[in-house]
Design an enzyme around this catalytic site. Structure first.
Site, PDB file in Angstrom:
ATOM      1  N   GLU A 227       9.195  -4.799  10.210  1.00  0.00           N
ATOM      2  CA  GLU A 227       9.611  -3.471   9.733  1.00  0.00           C
ATOM      3  C   GLU A 227      10.187  -2.610  10.855  1.00  0.00           C
ATOM      4  O   GLU A 227       9.564  -2.440  11.909  1.00  0.00           O
ATOM      5  CB  GLU A 227       8.421  -2.749   9.057  1.00  0.00           C
ATOM      6  CG  GLU A 227       8.840  -1.359   8.530  1.00  0.00           C
ATOM      7  CD  GLU A 227       7.886  -0.747   7.527  1.00  0.00           C
ATOM      8  OE1 GLU A 227       6.920  -1.415   7.118  1.00  0.00           O
ATOM      9  OE2 GLU A 227       8.114   0.419   7.158  1.00  0.00           O
TER      10      GLU A 227
ATOM     11  N   ASP B 264      -1.172  -6.026  -0.458  1.00  0.00           N
ATOM     12  CA  ASP B 264      -1.422  -5.399   0.841  1.00  0.00           C
ATOM     13  C   ASP B 264      -2.903  -5.038   0.955  1.00  0.00           C
ATOM     14  O   ASP B 264      -3.472  -4.446   0.033  1.00  0.00           O
ATOM     15  CB  ASP B 264      -0.641  -4.074   0.882  1.00  0.00           C
ATOM     16  CG  ASP B 264       0.295  -3.985   2.061  1.00  0.00           C
ATOM     17  OD1 ASP B 264       0.183  -4.814   2.981  1.00  0.00           O
ATOM     18  OD2 ASP B 264       1.146  -3.073   2.052  1.00  0.00           O
TER      19      ASP B 264
ATOM     20  N   ASP C 164       0.839  -1.211   0.000  1.00  0.00           N
ATOM     21  CA  ASP C 164       0.000   0.000   0.000  1.00  0.00           C
ATOM     22  C   ASP C 164       0.873   1.260   0.000  1.00  0.00           C
ATOM     23  O   ASP C 164       0.376   2.372  -0.102  1.00  0.00           O
ATOM     24  CB  ASP C 164      -1.015  -0.011   1.148  1.00  0.00           C
ATOM     25  CG  ASP C 164      -0.369  -0.070   2.522  1.00  0.00           C
ATOM     26  OD1 ASP C 164       0.868  -0.204   2.609  1.00  0.00           O
ATOM     27  OD2 ASP C 164      -1.116   0.005   3.519  1.00  0.00           O
ATOM     28  N   SER C 165       2.221   1.055   0.042  1.00  0.00           N
ATOM     29  CA  SER C 165       3.135   2.183  -0.161  1.00  0.00           C
ATOM     30  C   SER C 165       2.928   2.787  -1.546  1.00  0.00           C
ATOM     31  O   SER C 165       3.390   3.895  -1.809  1.00  0.00           O
ATOM     32  CB  SER C 165       4.595   1.741  -0.002  1.00  0.00           C
ATOM     33  OG  SER C 165       4.890   0.682  -0.880  1.00  0.00           O
TER      34      SER C 165
ATOM     35  N   GLU D 248      -1.642  -5.687   8.463  1.00  0.00           N
ATOM     36  CA  GLU D 248      -0.748  -5.104   9.469  1.00  0.00           C
ATOM     37  C   GLU D 248      -1.278  -5.345  10.878  1.00  0.00           C
ATOM     38  O   GLU D 248      -2.476  -5.275  11.124  1.00  0.00           O
ATOM     39  CB  GLU D 248      -0.610  -3.586   9.232  1.00  0.00           C
ATOM     40  CG  GLU D 248       0.141  -3.243   7.960  1.00  0.00           C
ATOM     41  CD  GLU D 248       0.443  -1.751   7.822  1.00  0.00           C
ATOM     42  OE1 GLU D 248       0.207  -0.976   8.774  1.00  0.00           O
ATOM     43  OE2 GLU D 248       0.919  -1.366   6.730  1.00  0.00           O
TER      44      GLU D 248
ATOM     45  N   LYS E 217      -1.592  -9.297   2.561  1.00  0.00           N
ATOM     46  CA  LYS E 217      -0.833  -8.918   3.764  1.00  0.00           C
ATOM     47  C   LYS E 217      -1.697  -7.998   4.616  1.00  0.00           C
ATOM     48  O   LYS E 217      -2.364  -7.109   4.085  1.00  0.00           O
ATOM     49  CB  LYS E 217       0.468  -8.215   3.380  1.00  0.00           C
ATOM     50  CG  LYS E 217       1.265  -7.733   4.604  1.00  0.00           C
ATOM     51  CD  LYS E 217       2.689  -7.352   4.248  1.00  0.00           C
ATOM     52  CE  LYS E 217       2.848  -5.956   3.703  1.00  0.00           C
ATOM     53  NZ  LYS E 217       2.393  -4.864   4.580  1.00  0.00           N
TER      54      LYS E 217
HETATM   55  O1  KIV Z   1       3.529  -1.131   1.604  1.00  0.00           O
HETATM   56  C1  KIV Z   1       4.670  -1.588   1.525  1.00  0.00           C
HETATM   57  O2  KIV Z   1       5.434  -1.303   0.589  1.00  0.00           O
HETATM   58  C2  KIV Z   1       5.105  -2.473   2.580  1.00  0.00           C
HETATM   59  C3  KIV Z   1       6.564  -2.812   2.632  1.00  0.00           C
HETATM   60  C4  KIV Z   1       7.269  -1.704   3.299  1.00  0.00           C
HETATM   61  C5  KIV Z   1       6.807  -4.102   3.305  1.00  0.00           C
HETATM   62  O3  KIV Z   1       4.340  -2.877   3.404  1.00  0.00           O
END
Ligand code: KIV
Length: 258
Positions: free
Chosen positions: A182, A83, A44-45, A115, A113
């Site tokens: 992280e 994510d 989600d980055s 969190e 994924k």
């Molecule tokens: O969103 C993302 O890019 C991430 C990585 C930093 C693992 O969660």
């Protein structure tokens, strides 16, 4: 041969480091896959590196599905993980099942994924896993909690380190197939890696993880801002600027097209 979740476990046992990177579109995914990256995370980055938001919070489930589908079109070998964006899975277990199920049905990824490792997220991971949705956990600095945690290193006190270790163990017991660690001290990452049977993928967590992940825009030197633990292997921003300058000059001097 395509990378599977079982292959990741095998690599942990063999101490073969797992190479993971993020991707947000077809072209980047195609390059990473051909370069032999094992795990491609549609993080989600992308809210920040592809959409220009200042945090990961605004990206929507529909936007993640849109980008993830494009990434999957570019990948033949790597295991692709999507994510789950903020507020698409935290409200209730049924919301998480619906959102993660939708991602799995519509994109072609192998897993999602989420969190956090607090008790309700552990329950959520157990439920998703039970119905056949593979889940990667993410503990330590969790960017969706930026307004509570900031971007600072987590797990520096004994209390915090014990909490993060307990969360990692609980997520593994709930059925997560891998864990992102992280921005935590490397000793804590080493302890977690030794204690959980599933692969740990570190980012800002030292060398003792089972694999490493970077945000690809940071690796390529494309990010406007990047965390202190990231490393750029090339300065694409400069390379692109030089190419654009050259193009502009040739257009203005009537040298292109020749
Ligand atoms: O969103 C993302 O890019 C991430 C990585 C930093 C693992 O969660």
């Amino acid at each position: 041969m395509a990378v599977t979740i079982q292959q990741l476990s095998k690599w942990k046992k063999e101490k073969r480091s797992i190479v993971a990177l993020t991707a947000w579109d077809y072209s980047i995914a195609h390059v990473l896959d051909e370069a032999g990256v094992d795990v491609i995370l549609v993080g989600d980055s992308l809210a920040m590196v592809a959409l220009g938001h200042s945090t990961t919070l605004p990206v929507t489930l529909e936007e993640m599905i849109h980008h993830t589908t494009a990434v999957c079109r570019g990948v033949k070998r790597a295991l692709v993980v999507c994510d789950m964006p903020f507020l698409s899975y935290q409200q209730s277990i049924s919301q998480a099942i619906y959102s993660a199920g939708k991602v799995l049905k519509e994109t072609g990824v192998a897993g999602v994924k989420v969190e956090g490792g607090y008790p309700r997220m552990v329950e959520t991971v157990a439920e998703l896993t039970t119905i056949g949705i593979p889940v990667m956990g993410h503990v330590g600095l969790t960017p969706q909690s930026v307004h509570r945690l900031g971007y600072k290193q987590q797990g520096k006190t004994v209390y915090e380190a014990n909490r993060i270790l307990a969360e990692a163990i609980a997520l593994a017991e709930a059925g997560a197939f891998a864990l992102v660690l992280e921005h935590i001290p490397q000793e804590l990452a080493a302890t977690i890696t030794a204690k959980v049977p599933i692969p740990t993928i570190g980012i800002g967590a030292g060398v003792h993880c089972d694999g490493q992940v970077l945000v690809t825009a940071d690796l390529l030197g494309l990010s406007v801002k990047q965390p202190p633990f990231a490393k750029s292997y090339v300065n694409l921003r400069e390379i692109i600027t030089n190419a654009v300058d050259k193009f502009a000059r040739e257009v203005k001097e009537n040298k292109f097209p020749s």
